[in-house]
Design a protein around this motif. Structure first.
Motif, PDB file in Angstrom:
ATOM      1  N   ILE A  50       0.909  -1.269  -0.036  1.00 17.59           N
ATOM      2  CA  ILE A  50      -0.183  -0.196   0.139  1.00 17.59           C
ATOM      3  C   ILE A  50       0.935   1.140   0.049  1.00 17.59           C
ATOM      4  CG2 ILE A  50      -1.871   1.200   1.202  1.00 17.59           C
ATOM      5  CD1 ILE A  50      -2.563  -1.199   2.530  1.00 17.59           C
ATOM      6  N   TRP A  51       0.761   2.194  -1.003  1.00 18.49           N
ATOM      7  CA  TRP A  51       1.643   3.330  -1.224  1.00 18.49           C
ATOM      8  C   TRP A  51       0.593   4.632  -0.596  1.00 18.49           C
ATOM      9  CZ3 TRP A  51       6.315   4.027  -4.218  1.00 18.49           C
ATOM     10  CH2 TRP A  51       6.778   2.825  -4.450  1.00 18.49           C
ATOM     11  N   PHE A  52       1.082   5.486   0.106  1.00 14.93           N
ATOM     12  CA  PHE A  52       0.386   6.547   0.296  1.00 14.93           C
ATOM     13  C   PHE A  52       1.198   7.788   0.416  1.00 14.93           C
ATOM     14  CE2 PHE A  52      -0.294   3.576   3.799  1.00 14.93           C
ATOM     15  CZ  PHE A  52      -1.824   3.593   3.625  1.00 14.93           C
ATOM     16  N   SER A  53       0.750   8.799  -0.329  1.00 18.23           N
ATOM     17  CA  SER A  53       1.120  10.045  -0.688  1.00 18.23           C
ATOM     18  C   SER A  53       0.337  11.187  -0.323  1.00 18.23           C
ATOM     19  CB  SER A  53       1.449  10.237  -2.406  1.00 18.23           C
ATOM     20  OG  SER A  53       0.314  10.039  -3.034  1.00 18.23           O
ATOM     21  N   TRP A  54       0.951  12.147   0.606  1.00 20.04           N
ATOM     22  CA  TRP A  54       0.255  13.079   1.020  1.00 20.04           C
ATOM     23  C   TRP A  54       1.182  14.531   1.613  1.00 20.04           C
ATOM     24  CZ3 TRP A  54       2.945   9.247   3.822  1.00 20.04           C
ATOM     25  CH2 TRP A  54       3.444   9.434   4.680  1.00 20.04           C
ATOM     26  N   ASN A  55       0.495  15.394   1.789  1.00 24.45           N
ATOM     27  CA  ASN A  55       1.162  16.677   2.311  1.00 24.45           C
ATOM     28  C   ASN A  55       0.772  16.607   3.755  1.00 24.45           C
ATOM     29  OD1 ASN A  55       1.953  17.791  -0.159  1.00 24.45           O
ATOM     30  ND2 ASN A  55      -0.156  18.000  -0.711  1.00 24.45           N
ATOM     31  N   PRO A  59       0.329  15.696  13.181  1.00 27.90           N
ATOM     32  CA  PRO A  59       0.723  14.557  13.532  1.00 27.90           C
ATOM     33  C   PRO A  59      -0.112  13.233  13.830  1.00 27.90           C
ATOM     34  CG  PRO A  59       1.373  16.036  15.159  1.00 27.90           C
ATOM     35  CD  PRO A  59       0.775  16.842  13.968  1.00 27.90           C
ATOM     36  N   THR A  60      -1.356  13.679  14.101  1.00 32.65           N
ATOM     37  CA  THR A  60      -2.324  13.052  14.702  1.00 32.65           C
ATOM     38  C   THR A  60      -3.350  12.389  13.471  1.00 32.65           C
ATOM     39  OG1 THR A  60      -3.925  14.802  15.261  1.00 32.65           O
ATOM     40  CG2 THR A  60      -2.649  13.809  17.015  1.00 32.65           C
ATOM     41  N   ASP A  61      -2.782  12.497  12.375  1.00 31.57           N
ATOM     42  CA  ASP A  61      -3.586  12.092  11.196  1.00 31.57           C
ATOM     43  C   ASP A  61      -3.277  10.595  11.056  1.00 31.57           C
ATOM     44  OD1 ASP A  61      -4.850  14.485  10.653  1.00 31.57           O
ATOM     45  OD2 ASP A  61      -3.466  15.097   8.898  1.00 31.57           O
ATOM     46  N   PRO A  62      -4.323   9.859  10.879  1.00 33.28           N
ATOM     47  CA  PRO A  62      -3.949   8.418  10.619  1.00 33.28           C
ATOM     48  C   PRO A  62      -2.735   7.942   9.776  1.00 33.28           C
ATOM     49  CG  PRO A  62      -6.367   8.580  10.766  1.00 33.28           C
ATOM     50  CD  PRO A  62      -5.575  10.188  10.677  1.00 33.28           C
ATOM     51  N   VAL A  63      -2.869   8.567   8.667  1.00 33.35           N
ATOM     52  CA  VAL A  63      -1.738   8.172   7.656  1.00 33.35           C
ATOM     53  C   VAL A  63      -0.253   8.544   8.611  1.00 33.35           C
ATOM     54  CG1 VAL A  63      -1.511  10.215   6.538  1.00 33.35           C
ATOM     55  CG2 VAL A  63      -0.603   8.429   5.579  1.00 33.35           C
ATOM     56  N   ASP A  64      -0.173   9.778   9.326  1.00 27.97           N
ATOM     57  CA  ASP A  64       0.928  10.256   9.864  1.00 27.97           C
ATOM     58  C   ASP A  64       1.436   9.254  11.007  1.00 27.97           C
ATOM     59  OD1 ASP A  64       2.511  12.740   8.984  1.00 27.97           O
ATOM     60  OD2 ASP A  64       0.660  13.026   8.476  1.00 27.97           O
ATOM     61  N   ARG A  65       0.215   8.666  11.755  1.00 23.75           N
ATOM     62  CA  ARG A  65       0.378   7.864  12.859  1.00 23.75           C
ATOM     63  C   ARG A  65       1.078   6.460  12.197  1.00 23.75           C
ATOM     64  NH1 ARG A  65      -4.353   7.674  16.973  1.00 23.75           N
ATOM     65  NH2 ARG A  65      -2.442   6.561  18.188  1.00 23.75           N
ATOM     66  N   LEU A  66       0.390   6.127  11.009  1.00 21.16           N
ATOM     67  CA  LEU A  66       0.945   4.660  10.519  1.00 21.16           C
ATOM     68  C   LEU A  66       2.402   4.660  10.091  1.00 21.16           C
ATOM     69  CD1 LEU A  66      -0.225   1.916   9.511  1.00 21.16           C
ATOM     70  CD2 LEU A  66      -0.915   2.889   7.562  1.00 21.16           C
ATOM     71  N   MET A  67       2.607   5.981   9.574  1.00 20.57           N
ATOM     72  CA  MET A  67       3.948   6.024   8.616  1.00 20.57           C
ATOM     73  C   MET A  67       4.959   6.571   9.296  1.00 20.57           C
ATOM     74  SD  MET A  67       3.267   4.051   6.128  1.00 20.57           S
ATOM     75  CE  MET A  67       4.710   4.181   5.182  1.00 20.57           C
ATOM     76  N   CYS A  68       4.722   7.242  10.281  1.00 26.20           N
ATOM     77  CA  CYS A  68       5.656   8.194  11.036  1.00 26.20           C
ATOM     78  C   CYS A  68       5.601   7.986  12.642  1.00 26.20           C
ATOM     79  CB  CYS A  68       5.633   9.505  10.547  1.00 26.20           C
ATOM     80  SG  CYS A  68       5.735   9.922   8.898  1.00 26.20           S
ATOM     81  N   GLY A  69       4.550   7.590  13.000  1.00 26.24           N
ATOM     82  CA  GLY A  69       4.086   7.801  14.333  1.00 26.24           C
ATOM     83  C   GLY A  69       4.182   6.460  15.253  1.00 26.24           C
ATOM     84  N   ASP A  70       3.114   6.469  16.080  1.00 24.57           N
ATOM     85  CA  ASP A  70       2.846   5.488  16.998  1.00 24.57           C
ATOM     86  C   ASP A  70       2.623   4.253  16.621  1.00 24.57           C
ATOM     87  OD1 ASP A  70       0.715   6.879  17.004  1.00 24.57           O
ATOM     88  OD2 ASP A  70      -0.169   6.302  18.780  1.00 24.57           O
ATOM     89  N   ARG A  72       3.639   3.116  13.827  1.00 20.74           N
ATOM     90  CA  ARG A  72       4.458   2.563  12.544  1.00 20.74           C
ATOM     91  C   ARG A  72       5.096   0.970  12.999  1.00 20.74           C
ATOM     92  NH1 ARG A  72       9.506   5.910   9.881  1.00 20.74           N
ATOM     93  NH2 ARG A  72      10.319   4.248   8.465  1.00 20.74           N
ATOM     94  N   ASP A  73       5.278   0.316  11.882  1.00 15.95           N
ATOM     95  CA  ASP A  73       6.187  -0.902  12.408  1.00 15.95           C
ATOM     96  C   ASP A  73       7.302  -1.003  11.222  1.00 15.95           C
ATOM     97  OD1 ASP A  73       5.358  -1.894   9.715  1.00 15.95           O
ATOM     98  OD2 ASP A  73       3.213  -3.009  10.779  1.00 15.95           O
ATOM     99  N   ASP A  74       8.056  -2.111  11.155  1.00 13.65           N
ATOM    100  CA  ASP A  74       9.431  -2.194  10.706  1.00 13.65           C
ATOM    101  C   ASP A  74       9.117  -2.538   9.211  1.00 13.65           C
ATOM    102  OD1 ASP A  74      10.774  -1.963  12.781  1.00 13.65           O
ATOM    103  OD2 ASP A  74      10.921  -3.767  13.330  1.00 13.65           O
ATOM    104  N   ASP A  75       7.791  -2.681   8.653  1.00  8.13           N
ATOM    105  CA  ASP A  75       7.516  -2.941   7.388  1.00  8.13           C
ATOM    106  C   ASP A  75       7.398  -2.023   6.623  1.00  8.13           C
ATOM    107  OD1 ASP A  75       7.784  -5.943   7.734  1.00  8.13           O
ATOM    108  OD2 ASP A  75       5.533  -6.137   8.295  1.00  8.13           O
ATOM    109  N   SER A  76       7.280  -0.748   7.100  1.00  7.82           N
ATOM    110  CA  SER A  76       7.107   0.367   6.425  1.00  7.82           C
ATOM    111  C   SER A  76       8.461   1.296   6.070  1.00  7.82           C
ATOM    112  CB  SER A  76       6.069   1.296   7.055  1.00  7.82           C
ATOM    113  OG  SER A  76       6.870   1.793   8.345  1.00  7.82           O
ATOM    114  N   ILE A  77       8.385   1.828   4.685  1.00  9.94           N
ATOM    115  CA  ILE A  77       9.413   2.677   4.385  1.00  9.94           C
ATOM    116  C   ILE A  77       8.704   4.206   3.935  1.00  9.94           C
ATOM    117  CG2 ILE A  77      10.971   3.166   2.643  1.00  9.94           C
ATOM    118  CD1 ILE A  77      11.020   0.315   1.941  1.00  9.94           C
TER     119      ILE A  77
END
Length: 310
Positions: A50-55, A59-70, A72-77
């Motif tokens: 799953i690829w996400f592109s966003w502005n 930091p509380t937005d779901p995509v930021d929490r998933l890709m940059c925040g609490d 996030r897991d080791d499978d993400s880049i």
């Protein structure tokens, strides 16, 4: 290839996409938690992505929490890309970002650097600072009349940087001319590192965080003979912030990028339930600004001292 809406009232249909191995979510900052919960288990084929592109917005937005925040897991880049990464960037756009930086530094990071939107009313220094180039010797032709320089140093801890600044005061304006900072900076390397970035600092009085007397003692014996611990008193942080805001403006030299970033992000606490701005200050994005407070310690003390009689 299909196109699918991801608003809450249409996201339920995402569950019918079993068998797809790739999903690309554009403008993902608008993705709700509900839509995220539906999407993640749907794209589940072996090797699926799953690829996400966003502005970035918050930091509380779901995509930021998933890709940059609490979340996030080791499978993400995650790759952070800005205008400066564009090899075909037109000169017109480059000039526009420069103008934006000078015109409205509070919103620059969000518009041009992928920084989070800040709530202006919560920003401690909102409307008080700007970025410019200046030379204390020649600016206004009155360099000899500038008060200073004043130097401050805040010691790092864990991932927080050791940070130092050099600043001046003239005509009710605070000028921050130079900065030096690095996370995990060894005490043995501090003098050389700071001196390279703030030339001549060791010849001046340097006011440092008095919570680290052992570090101050070491630096005094190893290249910073005039370093002292800054005075602290009940309410000294609040007095320091009030002092910074008391200047007609704060001018940060364009080379002091970390100080400018802190000026943009240093904020009051916000009640999570109501959104109300609270009196307390978030203890983050304040290392260079703390060093500026330390540098100006005697001025703050003098302005906010209490006189009593008995």
């Amino acid at each position: 290839i299909i196109f699918q809406g991801m608003q809450d009232h249409t996201a339920e249909s995402i569950k019918s996409l079993e068998g797809f191995s790739r999903a690309w979510v554009e403008e993902a900052q608008s993705l709700s938690s509900r839509s995220m919960e539906l999407l993640l288990p749907t794209i589940r084929e072996d090797g699926s992505e799953i690829w996400f592109s966003w502005n970035p917005d918050q930091p509380t937005d779901p995509v930021d929490r998933l890709m940059c925040g609490d979340w996030r897991d080791d499978d993400s880049i995650t790759v952070h890309s800005n205008f400066s990464d564009n090899p075909f960037l037109p000169k017109t756009l480059l000039e526009e970002q420069r103008k934006h930086l000078l015109r409205n530094p509070d919103t620059y990071a969000n518009v041009w650097l992928g920084g989070y939107k800040t709530i202006s009313d919560a920003q401690v220094l909102y409307g008080k600072w700007r970025i410019a180039e200046f030379d204390p010797v020649t600016t206004g032709g009155v360099g000899s009349l500038w008060d200073g320089p004043y130097h401050g140093l805040d010691f790092g801890f864990a991932n927080d940087p050791t940070a130092g600044v050099k600043c001046w005061v003239y005509d009710e304006v605070l000028y921050i001319e130079r900065e030096a900072g690095k996370a995990k900076l060894e005490l043995d390397d501090t003098v050389e590192f700071i001196e390279q970035r703030i030339p001549g600092i060791s010849e001046h009085v340097i006011r440092a965080d008095s919570a680290r007397p052992e570090s101050i003692s070491y630096l005094r014996r190893n290249g910073m003979p005039r370093i002292v611990g800054v005075d602290k008193w009940p309410g000294s942080v609040a007095d320091g912030i009030a002092h910074l805001r008391s200047y007609r403006e704060i001018v940060i030299h364009s080379r002091c990028v970390e100080t400018a970033d802190e000026a943009r992000r240093y904020s009051h606490k916000i009640d999570k339930q109501t959104g109300d701005i609270l009196p307390g200050i978030v203890d983050a994005f304040n290392h260079y600004l703390d060093s500026a407070r330390y540098a100006l310690g005697p001025l703050i003390r003098q302005k906010h001292k209490t006189v009593g009689t008995w």
